[in-house]
Write a protein that holds these residues in place. Structure first.
Motif, PDB file in Angstrom:
ATOM      1  N   LEU A 156       0.850  -1.180   0.000  1.00 48.38           N
ATOM      2  CA  LEU A 156       0.000   0.000   0.000  1.00 48.38           C
ATOM      3  C   LEU A 156       0.881   1.224   0.000  1.00 48.38           C
ATOM      4  N   ILE A 157       0.730   2.016  -1.016  1.00 48.79           N
ATOM      5  CA  ILE A 157       1.523   3.230  -1.146  1.00 48.79           C
ATOM      6  C   ILE A 157       0.573   4.408  -1.044  1.00 48.79           C
ATOM      7  N   LEU A 158       0.705   5.180  -0.002  1.00 47.51           N
ATOM      8  CA  LEU A 158      -0.095   6.389   0.105  1.00 47.51           C
ATOM      9  C   LEU A 158       0.701   7.501  -0.540  1.00 47.51           C
ATOM     10  N   LEU A 159       0.229   7.945  -1.648  1.00 43.76           N
ATOM     11  CA  LEU A 159       0.937   8.950  -2.408  1.00 43.76           C
ATOM     12  C   LEU A 159       0.271  10.295  -2.215  1.00 43.76           C
ATOM     13  N   TYR A 160       0.966  11.177  -1.582  1.00 41.76           N
ATOM     14  CA  TYR A 160       0.442  12.512  -1.391  1.00 41.76           C
ATOM     15  C   TYR A 160       0.943  13.365  -2.542  1.00 41.76           C
ATOM     16  N   LEU A 161       0.311  13.136  -3.687  1.00 44.17           N
ATOM     17  CA  LEU A 161       0.703  13.788  -4.917  1.00 44.17           C
ATOM     18  C   LEU A 161       0.022  15.138  -5.025  1.00 44.17           C
ATOM     19  N   LEU A 162       0.632  15.992  -5.781  1.00 43.87           N
ATOM     20  CA  LEU A 162      -0.071  17.183  -6.200  1.00 43.87           C
ATOM     21  C   LEU A 162      -1.059  16.680  -7.237  1.00 43.87           C
ATOM     22  N   VAL A 163      -2.337  16.654  -6.913  1.00 45.45           N
ATOM     23  CA  VAL A 163      -3.337  16.090  -7.802  1.00 45.45           C
ATOM     24  C   VAL A 163      -3.631  17.079  -8.912  1.00 45.45           C
ATOM     25  N   LEU A 164      -3.340  16.667 -10.139  1.00 47.33           N
ATOM     26  CA  LEU A 164      -3.540  17.511 -11.303  1.00 47.33           C
ATOM     27  C   LEU A 164      -4.839  17.143 -11.998  1.00 47.33           C
ATOM     28  N   ALA A 165      -5.521  18.122 -12.526  1.00 46.46           N
ATOM     29  CA  ALA A 165      -6.758  17.886 -13.272  1.00 46.46           C
ATOM     30  C   ALA A 165      -6.429  17.489 -14.695  1.00 46.46           C
ATOM     31  N   VAL A 166      -7.163  16.538 -15.222  1.00 47.95           N
ATOM     32  CA  VAL A 166      -7.015  16.140 -16.614  1.00 47.95           C
ATOM     33  C   VAL A 166      -8.392  16.162 -17.252  1.00 47.95           C
ATOM     34  N   PRO A 167      -8.676  17.138 -18.111  1.00 45.62           N
ATOM     35  CA  PRO A 167     -10.010  17.275 -18.671  1.00 45.62           C
ATOM     36  C   PRO A 167     -10.259  16.431 -19.914  1.00 45.62           C
ATOM     37  N   THR A 168      -9.486  15.363 -20.134  1.00 39.76           N
ATOM     38  CA  THR A 168      -9.635  14.589 -21.359  1.00 39.76           C
ATOM     39  C   THR A 168      -9.916  13.132 -21.033  1.00 39.76           C
ATOM     40  N   ALA A 169      -9.052  12.206 -21.414  1.00 41.74           N
ATOM     41  CA  ALA A 169      -9.308  10.780 -21.229  1.00 41.74           C
ATOM     42  C   ALA A 169      -9.762  10.495 -19.810  1.00 41.74           C
TER      43      ALA A 169
ATOM     44  N   GLU B 265     -16.837  25.726   1.979  1.00 47.13           N
ATOM     45  CA  GLU B 265     -15.485  26.268   1.825  1.00 47.13           C
ATOM     46  C   GLU B 265     -14.773  25.718   0.587  1.00 47.13           C
ATOM     47  N   GLY B 266     -15.437  24.852  -0.174  1.00 42.35           N
ATOM     48  CA  GLY B 266     -14.834  24.289  -1.377  1.00 42.35           C
ATOM     49  C   GLY B 266     -14.036  23.021  -1.147  1.00 42.35           C
ATOM     50  N   ASN B 267     -14.158  22.399   0.018  1.00 44.47           N
ATOM     51  CA  ASN B 267     -13.427  21.170   0.331  1.00 44.47           C
ATOM     52  C   ASN B 267     -14.201  19.936  -0.114  1.00 44.47           C
ATOM     53  N   VAL B 268     -13.457  18.889  -0.483  1.00 46.27           N
ATOM     54  CA  VAL B 268     -14.043  17.596  -0.806  1.00 46.27           C
ATOM     55  C   VAL B 268     -13.500  16.557   0.177  1.00 46.27           C
ATOM     56  N   ASP B 269     -14.198  15.432   0.271  1.00 46.91           N
ATOM     57  CA  ASP B 269     -13.793  14.359   1.194  1.00 46.91           C
ATOM     58  C   ASP B 269     -14.060  13.026   0.507  1.00 46.91           C
ATOM     59  N   ILE B 270     -12.987  12.421  -0.011  1.00 48.49           N
ATOM     60  CA  ILE B 270     -13.076  11.163  -0.752  1.00 48.49           C
ATOM     61  C   ILE B 270     -12.287  10.094   0.006  1.00 48.49           C
ATOM     62  N   THR B 271     -12.899   8.922   0.200  1.00 44.68           N
ATOM     63  CA  THR B 271     -12.193   7.774   0.773  1.00 44.68           C
ATOM     64  C   THR B 271     -12.440   6.560  -0.124  1.00 44.68           C
ATOM     65  N   CYS B 272     -11.609   5.534   0.054  1.00 45.52           N
ATOM     66  CA  CYS B 272     -11.689   4.336  -0.782  1.00 45.52           C
ATOM     67  C   CYS B 272     -11.602   3.077   0.071  1.00 45.52           C
TER      68      CYS B 272
ATOM     69  N   ILE C 108      -9.730  21.074  -4.266  1.00 42.04           N
ATOM     70  CA  ILE C 108      -9.189  20.548  -5.512  1.00 42.04           C
ATOM     71  C   ILE C 108      -8.844  21.707  -6.439  1.00 42.04           C
ATOM     72  N   ALA C 109      -7.862  21.474  -7.293  1.00 40.43           N
ATOM     73  CA  ALA C 109      -7.451  22.492  -8.258  1.00 40.43           C
ATOM     74  C   ALA C 109      -8.282  22.336  -9.527  1.00 40.43           C
ATOM     75  N   GLY C 110      -8.837  23.420 -10.018  1.00 42.45           N
ATOM     76  CA  GLY C 110      -9.615  23.368 -11.245  1.00 42.45           C
ATOM     77  C   GLY C 110     -11.058  22.969 -11.003  1.00 42.45           C
ATOM     78  N   SER C 111     -11.730  22.678 -12.093  1.00 42.45           N
ATOM     79  CA  SER C 111     -13.144  22.309 -12.046  1.00 42.45           C
ATOM     80  C   SER C 111     -13.330  20.944 -11.390  1.00 42.45           C
TER      81      SER C 111
END
Length: 191
Positions: free
Chosen positions: A5-18, A97-104, A128-131
């Motif tokens: 299990l790798i918890l990756l605290y990535l800068l989450v980038l938006a991808v508006p395509t695929a 405030e524009g916050n989201v809360d996602i778990t898996c 989140i960054a972007g739409s």
């Protein structure tokens, strides 16, 4: 199968395509894609899962938002190989405030019916960054390394992605087959 299990605290980038979640649909090559076991939308919240053999999946993802990442998906693995389970989401509900809360939640079901389950893994929490209708990668990626004694046959990953603001859970499944050594693969050839 050894699952790391790798918890990756990535800068989450938006991808508006695929795999972009726009409205109530996932899009593939600019056209709406129907829901299936690996991608669904429920009450406007979308989730998708892939198993990729790409060692450079992080580099493919962390590109400018106008670059479409192309991942190699896996439906078969051989002993000695590894792959990474990636979980995506789109259109999460934001609080005032524009916050989201996602778990898996991730459940692994082996061909011998042995089950491993991890619940409440951090998907994304905060702004989140972007739409919100763009596609985002969760902060969890699970690397699977096939071990010599792992049972051959069909493996199933049952992934549930929770939008905790919207109180919606999207159930997904990804299946692959573990096969014996591929005699055509150079690293497994006997001398």
């Amino acid at each position: 199968m050894k699952s790391i299990l790798i918890l990756l605290y990535l800068l989450v980038l938006a991808v508006p395509t695929a795999h972009a979640g726009i409205g109530d649909n996932w899009y593939r090559d600019g056209r709406p894609a129907a829901d299936d076991d690996t991608r669904k939308t429920i009450d406007g919240f979308g989730a998708a899962v892939i198993l990729t053999s790409d060692k450079d999946w992080s580099e493919k993802w962390n590109t400018p938002s106008d670059v479409i990442p192309r991942f190699t998906t896996v439906d078969k693995l051989h002993r000695g190989e590894s792959a990474t389970l990636l979980i995506f989401f789109a259109n999460p509900k934001q609080d005032a405030e524009g916050n989201v809360d996602i778990t898996c939640d991730v459940k692994t079901i082996r061909p011998d019916n042995r089950v491993t389950e991890d619940k409440g893994l951090p998907g994304f929490k905060g702004k989140i960054a972007g739409s919100a209708k763009n596609t985002f990668l969760t902060q969890v990626a699970i690397k699977f390394v096939v071990e010599p004694n792992d049972p051959l046959g069909e493996w199933t990953f049952e992934v549930t992605v929770h939008d905790n603001q919207r109180h919606v859970a999207v159930p997904l499944k990804y299946r692959f087959t573990l096969v014996g050594v591929d005699s055509m693969t150079p690293e497994f050839k006997k001398e």
